[in-house]
Design an enzyme around this catalytic site. Structure first.
Site, PDB file in Angstrom:
ATOM      1  CG  PHE A   1      -1.822   1.079   1.044  1.00 51.50           C
ATOM      2  CD1 PHE A   1      -3.169   0.881   0.571  1.00 51.50           C
ATOM      3  CD2 PHE A   1      -1.510   2.421   1.567  1.00 51.50           C
ATOM      4  CE1 PHE A   1      -3.806   2.154   0.368  1.00 51.50           C
ATOM      5  CE2 PHE A   1      -2.402   3.499   1.739  1.00 51.50           C
ATOM      6  CZ  PHE A   1      -3.654   3.380   1.058  1.00 51.50           C
TER       7      PHE A   1
ATOM      8  CE  LYS B   1      -0.005   6.565   7.156  1.00 51.27           C
ATOM      9  NZ  LYS B   1      -1.395   6.831   7.109  1.00 51.27           N
TER      10      LYS B   1
ATOM     11  CG  ASP C   1       5.876   3.888   1.491  1.00 50.56           C
ATOM     12  OD1 ASP C   1       5.692   4.691   2.571  1.00 50.56           O
ATOM     13  OD2 ASP C   1       4.630   3.538   1.092  1.00 50.56           O
TER      14      ASP C   1
END
Length: 469
Positions: free
Chosen positions: A151, A266, A236
């Protein structure tokens, strides 16, 4: 009349779902009602939430991993309010902003690997889009490899390197020239790299969907193979970075792994102002921004906003000052070992895996005949529903917010704020133990509720996606 946000919120309190059904996302509002998650939260502090009835909850979701420092952290808030009081300019655009330079210096010191330039974004998806562009430009190649179950975001380019078909469906054609390889399989990666047309391999060092931890040595071998075949290795770290696994980056756990690009976001925001960062080697950056005419060939309007930079700097300071990485390791081990002990007592628990405060509880077919009947019946009605038999009573009966780890997975993911303490861990373990005890009684009230939700989800047209949350 001056704008009064406090009065506005008070006037509309409790209208959350009506407003969303009318103006924002009616389907998601319906899903939340279907699974009993339609709460109206009005206060938050650290790892805890309170609803409009005064009930307290333990947040084991942390805004999908945003709130490492907990919600409404006072030090991050203080830094932001002090900055706003200074009337300092932001987003002049035709300048070199001071605070983005300071934050870039701080990030480079923590990331390492000789990644000596930083490009700022607003989100993780934007960061991964940037990595794709940079890799293609720097290598002169076009093919991007990604891992199964990956993802990386939901914008067009990021979606093109997503392993989840549920997210991709309906949006074709996506970015051309991408390919998927099995996560953790170095031989399959090398086979794909041999084609010679690969610009980059992008991978989460710990995958968010399912909390999949790679085999020892895989990340080091992946980076070696990328160098061998002239591709870039992109880590990532949007969800697994910023101390979640007990190290600043999840890839820091593996000696010999050397990414060419690292993507962060985030938790860098502190939960206040969106911010992301893409760290690269200088030679990559220089191929993208190769001449004075190309000095802004890739840019982001809000990427270097001063308020976002303050949030990033304050978040790093809190991570260090409060030793949150050490706490992630300690609390993660207590939580993981407690869950592993329960796996010996409860047939439905097939695996518990964790790295720091990134944990997965995976469920599977039990051995007992009666429990097998319950499992087979509910998964036949809706393959995604079993986990809701855990998340729903955790919220309703024990005030614990969790979520299924992804579509078509019988796994619950725990990514709580890194500020949780032993009492919070005890709160979760006690509630989870009670829910497991209920699920291991078939037939029973909890199973009746699951069958009712399954029938309602099918009749309302939400089906699997409703169950997946």
């Amino acid at each position: 009349m001056p704008f009064d946000i406090t009065t506005l919120m008070a006037e509309h309190q409790g209208r959350n779902y009506a407003l969303h059904e009318a103006h924002v996302n009616p389907r998601f509002a319906k899903v939340l009602k279907l699974i009993g998650f339609d709460r109206c939260y009005v206060r938050a502090s650290g790892p805890h939430l309170w609803d409009d009835h005064g009930r307290q909850y333990l947040d084991m979701l942390a805004g999908y991993g945003v709130f490492h420092a907990g919600r409404n952290h006072p030090e991050i808030r203080r830094a932001l309010t002090e900055f706003m009081a200074a009337d300092y300019p932001s987003l002049v655009q035709m300048e070199a902003p001071l605070l983005s330079g300071v934050l870039a210096e701080e990030l480079k010191a923590r990331v390492g690997y000789g990644l000596d330039t930083v490009y700022f974004t607003s989100t993780g998806a934007e960061g991964n889009e940037t990595a794709i562009k940079f890799a293609r430009c720097a290598t002169g190649k076009s093919h991007i490899l990604f891992a199964s179950s990956a993802f990386h975001g939901l914008t067009n380019g990021a979606l093109s390197v997503n392993g989840g078909q549920d997210f991709r469906a309906g949006f074709d054609p996506l970015l051309p020239d991408t390919g998927m390889v099995p996560f953790g399989d170095a031989a399959a990666l090398e086979q794909a790299l041999r084609a010679g047309n690969v610009a980059a391999f992008i991978v989460e060092p710990v995958q968010g969907k399912g909390v999949n931890i790679p085999p020892d040595g895989y990340l080091a071998e992946a980076s070696r193979l990328c160098r061998k075949y002239g591709a870039l290795f992109v880590a990532d770290e949007v969800q697994c970075g910023m101390g979640r696994t007990g190290r600043f980056l999840a890839i820091h756990h593996e000696e010999g792994a050397e990414p060419d690009i690292v993507v962060l976001s985030k938790a860098l925001s502190g939960g206040y102002v969106p911010v992301g960062a893409v760290l690269t080697r200088r030679e990559i950056y220089d191929k993208v921004f190769s001449t004075l005419d190309r000095a802004v060939v890739h840019s982001s309007t809000f990427g270097q906003g001063s308020l976002a930079m303050v949030a990033g700097l304050a978040s790093l300071a809190v991570l260090d000052d409060e030793r949150l990485m050490e706490n992630a390791t300690r609390m993660g081990d207590i939580l993981g070992r407690g869950l592993a002990e329960m796996a010996g007592r409860y047939e439905f628990i097939h695996d518990v895996r964790w790295r720091g405060l990134m944990l997965a509880i995976e469920f599977g077919r039990p051995k007992s005949f009666s429990l097998k009947t319950g499992w087979s019946t509910i998964t036949r009605l809706n393959p995604d529903l079993f986990c809701q038999g855990v998340t729903i009573p955790l919220l309703e009966d024990h005030g614990i917010l969790t979520q299924v780890a992804g579509h078509h997975l019988t796994t619950i993911k725990l990514i709580p704020p890194l500020v949780i303490d032993e009492s919070d861990v005890g709160w979760f373990l006690e509630g989870f133990d009670a829910v497991m005890a209920q699920l291991h009684k078939f037939p029973g009230p909890l199973w009746e509720s699951l069958f009712r939700i399954a029938k309602n989800s099918v009749s309302s047209g939400n089906g699997r996606r409703a169950a997946a949350g």
